[in-house]
Design a protein around this motif. Structure first.
Motif, short mmCIF file in Angstrom:
data_model
loop_
_atom_site.label_atom_id
_atom_site.label_comp_id
_atom_site.label_asym_id
_atom_site.label_seq_id
_atom_site.Cartn_x
_atom_site.Cartn_y
_atom_site.Cartn_z
N PHE A 1 42.12 36.01 34.92
CA PHE A 1 42.70 37.16 35.61
C PHE A 1 41.67 37.78 36.55
O PHE A 1 40.47 37.76 36.28
CB PHE A 1 43.24 38.20 34.62
N PRO A 2 42.15 38.33 37.70
CA PRO A 2 41.25 38.97 38.66
C PRO A 2 41.06 40.44 38.32
O PRO A 2 41.96 41.09 37.78
CB PRO A 2 42.00 38.82 39.98
N THR A 3 39.89 40.97 38.63
CA THR A 3 39.63 42.40 38.35
C THR A 3 40.14 43.30 39.47
O THR A 3 40.34 44.49 39.26
CB THR A 3 38.12 42.65 38.16
N THR A 4 40.31 42.74 40.66
CA THR A 4 40.85 43.48 41.81
C THR A 4 41.76 42.51 42.56
O THR A 4 42.04 41.42 42.04
CB THR A 4 39.73 43.95 42.78
N SER A 5 42.14 42.83 43.76
CA SER A 5 42.90 41.89 44.58
C SER A 5 42.06 40.61 44.72
O SER A 5 40.87 40.69 45.03
CB SER A 5 43.18 42.48 45.95
N PRO A 6 42.65 39.44 44.52
CA PRO A 6 41.89 38.20 44.65
C PRO A 6 41.22 38.02 46.01
O PRO A 6 40.22 37.33 46.12
CB PRO A 6 42.94 37.11 44.42
N ASN A 7 41.78 38.64 47.04
CA ASN A 7 41.20 38.53 48.38
C ASN A 7 40.02 39.48 48.61
O ASN A 7 39.34 39.37 49.62
CB ASN A 7 42.27 38.75 49.44
N SER A 8 39.79 40.39 47.70
CA SER A 8 38.68 41.32 47.81
C SER A 8 37.36 40.60 47.53
O SER A 8 37.28 39.76 46.63
CB SER A 8 38.86 42.47 46.81
N GLN A 9 36.33 40.95 48.28
CA GLN A 9 35.02 40.32 48.05
C GLN A 9 34.39 40.75 46.73
O GLN A 9 33.47 40.11 46.26
CB GLN A 9 34.08 40.65 49.21
N GLU A 10 34.90 41.81 46.11
CA GLU A 10 34.36 42.29 44.83
C GLU A 10 35.08 41.69 43.63
O GLU A 10 34.73 41.99 42.48
CB GLU A 10 34.45 43.82 44.74
N CYS A 11 36.09 40.87 43.86
CA CYS A 11 36.92 40.35 42.77
C CYS A 11 36.13 39.43 41.84
O CYS A 11 35.47 38.49 42.27
CB CYS A 11 38.13 39.60 43.32
#
Length: 190
Positions: free
Chosen positions: A89-99
């Protein structure tokens, strides 16, 4: 744990999480396994996508399958390979550089350290702090568990169905005379 640099990486049953790291002017990935730690020149989402392909699917197909199976539309957990229980699972939007991508299978416990940070204790008793609220992590864990349960139920249902079809008794012979293609009478048994 020493950081080993690698060129290629596929998510596997030992992968606990993949997080982005700034390396020069690029985004690389730090990959945390149960007993190893790696540095990859690819972004976390690229590793997730390549891993889906390695196990015979593609990322968009997995996303669409998850949407249809459990109805989630944002921050969707991904089944990389159900037979190896690889649900991330992703912690933020998968497209975010912080994910950061976390394996649902390895998470033992989540502890809120402050409103925007969570300490995750993994099954190997290592713990790491993530820049995400505990509530968000718990929601994502629940979503990944829901996906895992639904998908495994379908797989098990189909296995039971296949077993039944292979194990059912052979069809009994009819007691009346047999005809071949409805024209010629086959040797009478009496």
């Amino acid at each position: 744990m020493k950081l080993k640099q690698i060129e290629e990486y596929e998510v596997n049953p030992f992968t606990m999480f993949i997080k982005p790291i700034v390396y020069g002017s690029k985004i690389y990935s730090e990959i945390f396994e149960v007993e190893d730690k790696f540095l990859s020149p690819f972004k976390p989402l690229d590793i997730i996508k390549n891993s889906c392909e390695y196990y015979g699917s593609d990322y968009e197909g997995r996303r669409n399958g998850t949407k249809r199976l459990v109805g989630y539309a944002h921050k969707i957990p991904i089944t990389i390979d159900p037979t190896n229980r690889l649900f991330f699972f992703p912690t933020t939007s998968p497209n975010s550089q912080e994910c950061i991508w976390i394996s649902q299978e390895h998470v033992k416990k989540c502890i809120r350290t402050n409103p925007q940070e969570t300490l995750i204790l993994f099954n190997n008793n290592q713990s790491y702090t993530f820049p995400v609220s505990c509530r968000s992590i718990m929601t994502q864990l629940e979503r990944a568990a829901h996906l895992s349960t639904k998908l495994m139920q379908r797989i098990e249902y189909n296995e039971r169905k296949s077993f039944y079809l292979l194990q059912r008794p052979k069809a009994m012979e009819a007691s009346e005379d047999s005809f071949r293609y409805g024209k010629n009478k086959i040797k009478d048994k009496s």
